[in-house]
Scaffold this motif. Structure first.
Motif, PDB file in Angstrom:
ATOM      1  N   TYR A 300      -4.931   1.641  -2.432  1.00 39.42           N
ATOM      2  CA  TYR A 300      -5.219   2.487  -1.377  1.00 39.42           C
ATOM      3  C   TYR A 300      -6.176   3.536  -2.106  1.00 39.42           C
ATOM      4  O   TYR A 300      -5.816   4.032  -3.079  1.00 39.42           O
ATOM      5  N   ARG A 301      -7.151   3.934  -1.543  1.00 40.09           N
ATOM      6  CA  ARG A 301      -8.046   5.173  -1.531  1.00 40.09           C
ATOM      7  C   ARG A 301      -7.096   6.215  -0.764  1.00 40.09           C
ATOM      8  O   ARG A 301      -6.557   6.324   0.297  1.00 40.09           O
ATOM      9  N   ALA A 302      -7.109   7.351  -1.518  1.00 43.83           N
ATOM     10  CA  ALA A 302      -6.134   8.412  -1.066  1.00 43.83           C
ATOM     11  C   ALA A 302      -7.024   9.567  -0.055  1.00 43.83           C
ATOM     12  O   ALA A 302      -8.280   9.591  -0.766  1.00 43.83           O
ATOM     13  N   LEU A 408       3.814  -9.156  -0.747  1.00 43.52           N
ATOM     14  CA  LEU A 408       2.686  -8.484  -0.244  1.00 43.52           C
ATOM     15  C   LEU A 408       2.576  -8.029   1.342  1.00 43.52           C
ATOM     16  O   LEU A 408       2.234  -6.789   1.297  1.00 43.52           O
ATOM     17  N   GLU A 409       3.373  -8.864   2.176  1.00 46.12           N
ATOM     18  CA  GLU A 409       3.317  -8.591   3.719  1.00 46.12           C
ATOM     19  C   GLU A 409       4.282  -7.037   3.808  1.00 46.12           C
ATOM     20  O   GLU A 409       3.938  -6.068   4.503  1.00 46.12           O
ATOM     21  N   HIS A 410       5.239  -6.990   2.919  1.00 43.04           N
ATOM     22  CA  HIS A 410       6.012  -5.889   3.142  1.00 43.04           C
ATOM     23  C   HIS A 410       5.422  -4.646   2.352  1.00 43.04           C
ATOM     24  O   HIS A 410       5.597  -3.515   2.793  1.00 43.04           O
ATOM     25  N   ALA A 411       4.710  -4.962   1.280  1.00 43.57           N
ATOM     26  CA  ALA A 411       3.854  -3.656   0.752  1.00 43.57           C
ATOM     27  C   ALA A 411       2.919  -3.236   1.791  1.00 43.57           C
ATOM     28  O   ALA A 411       2.747  -2.041   2.000  1.00 43.57           O
ATOM     29  N   ARG A 412       2.287  -4.076   2.578  1.00 42.59           N
ATOM     30  CA  ARG A 412       1.293  -3.537   3.481  1.00 42.59           C
ATOM     31  C   ARG A 412       2.014  -3.104   4.542  1.00 42.59           C
ATOM     32  O   ARG A 412       1.355  -2.027   5.340  1.00 42.59           O
ATOM     33  N   LEU A 413       3.222  -3.341   5.056  1.00 42.55           N
ATOM     34  CA  LEU A 413       3.968  -2.809   5.953  1.00 42.55           C
ATOM     35  C   LEU A 413       4.127  -1.399   5.932  1.00 42.55           C
ATOM     36  O   LEU A 413       3.782  -0.566   6.552  1.00 42.55           O
ATOM     37  N   GLU A 427      -7.400   1.037   2.985  1.00 40.60           N
ATOM     38  CA  GLU A 427      -6.718  -0.201   1.843  1.00 40.60           C
ATOM     39  C   GLU A 427      -7.842  -0.407   1.308  1.00 40.60           C
ATOM     40  O   GLU A 427      -8.873  -0.945   1.880  1.00 40.60           O
ATOM     41  N   ILE A 428      -7.938  -0.518  -0.027  1.00 38.87           N
ATOM     42  CA  ILE A 428      -9.028  -1.166  -0.777  1.00 38.87           C
ATOM     43  C   ILE A 428      -8.733  -2.707  -1.346  1.00 38.87           C
ATOM     44  O   ILE A 428      -9.520  -3.385  -1.488  1.00 38.87           O
TER      45      ILE A 428
END
Ligand code: FAD
Length: 513
Positions: A300-302, A408-413, A427-428
């Motif tokens: 992610y870009r902060a 990956l789904e849980h990271a994005r969650l 999100e990058i």
């Protein structure tokens, strides 16, 4: 005369050297290929990914991996007193009961249960939280659970974000259950890396019955009529023979099987192809190789500057069961960790992820705790200098690929959740063009990097085809034990170092009784 010859002064070897030489009548010699490490950057926790490839790294490389879009991965392995604890990421996670239940199932031996190993976990540490039913305050290794003072504000918000999603926060992941969101316990003291050699081996080097030979590489074991009688080593360019009553292999998951194969012990076809005479057929040598992977990463870009870590970048882990986010007991299926920085595999060099500067972004790493893919390693020739062929066979099974997608789904969650909105700009990785299942699978294959936990290449087991017995004797040879990460039959859910130390402590205890 040598009573016990220990091959390798790494994590397990350092523990063994200390405990076995405590009896002054036992003469113990440790042979270590590397030299003592004096690089000051080795001490700095936040530099751990940057010190790889230096003189104290074996710098292995895997074969091209079909499951990883044909990529070969770099595999760091420490070389010198301290072994891989010279280069590792310092996370100290013991694993959970369910992990050790699998060890008991493989060996039929209760000594490998959580309850039986607990005294050895306790014995090995001095815990920052003090002693209690599951922690020790008198062991060699300092284990620190970071407080708010040093913990990254990003990580604190990340952990709170999970809790807002219904995942319990756990105050101690080393108590036998590890489902939930937690800060990582770390083997850092006074802001510096502590190696296993620092605390187990170096303090006892004054014992007259203990000898450490550095810069001494074991070429092959000496085997006569099924009995291991010593080793052929090279030191300062000269070959030497060391004779010993007992030899203990602690050269790690890569070093041990390669040494056995050079000594003529292994799969006859592999040995013949490498030009080595067969001494003992043992087909399990170098098999059952498995490792954790991490997706690097969900990046992610902060929207505001990310303060630099005061620890080692990877300050937290969230272990999850797919049975439900609120589960608190039992086996973990997947893991998501928050890195205080940018972590992307070499596949993304030149991409938008590469344009971000330090402090401009953060990463969620994601992985599978109990992969079922199994690979192998082998020698390519009879000499130490012959490149080994290392094939972990990553993401070979549908189970692992499915779990990785879930990770990956849980990271994005959590990454897209309100709890991180004060940090998230956008999100990058994966980028917006990654939409279909196929795209996601391809992203994972290009993002996955090793979590640096190869184990299992000389697995212990009750079955006759397991190379090592539950008591850690090498099957088929007398006078030989194996005590390090290679005996682990199935990997623990988290980083494996704590478990390696407990294996060595447990073995030393039974050996010296
Ligand atoms: P090692 O510690 O690797 O020791 C083997 C020793 O044997 C080495 O010193 C080697 O030089 C020596 N040797 C090998 N061959 C020979 C020979 N022929 N002759 C003489 N000597 C020989 N685990 C965690 O729990 N937490 C983490 O954060 C973590 N991060 C990691 C990051 C990296 C980059 C790496 C490499 C590992 C990481 N690990 C981590 C894993 C952990 O460090 C290892 O699993 C553990 O140290 C293995 O211990 P060992 O005793 O089996 O082998």
């Amino acid at each position: 005369h040598i009573d016990v010859l220990i091959v390798g002064a790494g994590s397990a070897g350092s523990v063994l050297a200390n405990r076995l030489s405590a009896d002054s009548s036992r003469r113990v010699t440790v042979v270590e290929a590397g030299e003592r490490v004096t690089d000051p950057e080795m001490r700095r926790p936040e530099l751990w990914p940057r010190i790889h490839g230096r003189s104290y790294d074996w710098s292995y490389r895997t074969t091209p991996q079909p499951g990883l879009a044909g990529r070969s991965l770099d595999w760091a392995r420490g070389r010198g007193p301290g072994g891989s604890s010279l280069v590792h990421a310092m996370a100290h996670m013991r694993g959970c009961r369910a992990d050790f239940d699998r060890w008991v199932a493989a060996t039929g031996d209760e000594r490998w249960s959580w309850d039986s190993l607990l005294p050895f976990f306790i014995r090995s540490e001095t815990f920052s939280g003090g002693a209690d039913a599951v922690h020790g305050d008198a062991g060699p290794l300092p284990v620190m659970l970071p407080g708010d003072d040093v913990s990254s504000p990003l990580v604190q918000d990340y952990l709170a974000a999970w809790q807002a999603l219904g995942v319990p926060g756990i105050s101690d992941h080393n108590g036998g259950e590890m489902l939930g969101a937690t800060r990582n316990s770390l083997t850092i003291r006074g802001g510096e890396r502590v190696t296993v050699s620092d605390v187990y081996l170096d303090p006892v080097l004054g014992r007259p019955n203990l000898t450490l030979l550095t810069g001494a590489t074991v070429h092959r074991l000496l085997i006569v009529d099924g009995q291991v009688i010593g080793a052929q080593i090279e030191r300062d360019g000269a070959e030497e023979t060391l004779l010993a009553d007992e030899v203990i292999l602690a050269a790690g998951s890569i070093g041990d099987p390669l040494l056995l194969m050079r000594s003529g012990v292994g799969d006859p076809e592999v040995l013949r192809a490498a030009g080595v005479d067969v001494v003992l057929e043992s087909r399990g040598v170098g098999r059952n190789l498995h490792d954790h992977l991490l997706g690097a990463g969900n990046l992610y870009r902060a929207r505001r500057p990310v303060p630099a870590t005061k620890l080692q970048l990877s300050e937290s882990m969230t272990y999850l069961s797919l049975a439900g986010l609120g589960e608190t007991r039992g086996a973990a299926d997947i893991v998501v960790g928050c890195v205080v920085g940018l972590s992307a595999s070499e596949s993304f060099v030149g991409s938008a992820a590469d344009q971000l500067d330090v402090g401009e972004g953060y990463t969620l790493l994601f992985g599978v705790t109990n992969p079922s893919s199994r690979g192998s390693l082998r020698i390519s020739g009879p000499h130490v200098s012959d490149e080994p062929v290392i094939d972990p066979n990553y993401l070979d099974t549908e189970h692992d690929r499915e779990m990785f997608r879930a990770a990956l789904e849980h990271a994005r969650l959590v990454g897209s959740s309100d709890g991180l909105s004060m940090w998230r700009d956008e999100e990058i990785l994966p980028n917006s063009s990654v939409t279909t299942d196929e795209d996601l699978a391809d992203f994972i294959a290009r993002a996955a990097i090793t979590h640096h936990h190869p184990v299992g290449t000389l697995s212990m087991g009750a079955a006759e085809d397991a190379p090592v017995t539950p008591e850690l004797r090498f099957r088929g040879l007398r006078g030989l034990h194996v005590v390090d990460a290679s005996v682990i039959p199935s990997i623990t859910a988290g980083p494996v170092h704590a478990a390696v130390l407990a294996i060595a402590e447990s073995f030393a205890d039974s050996f010296t009784r």
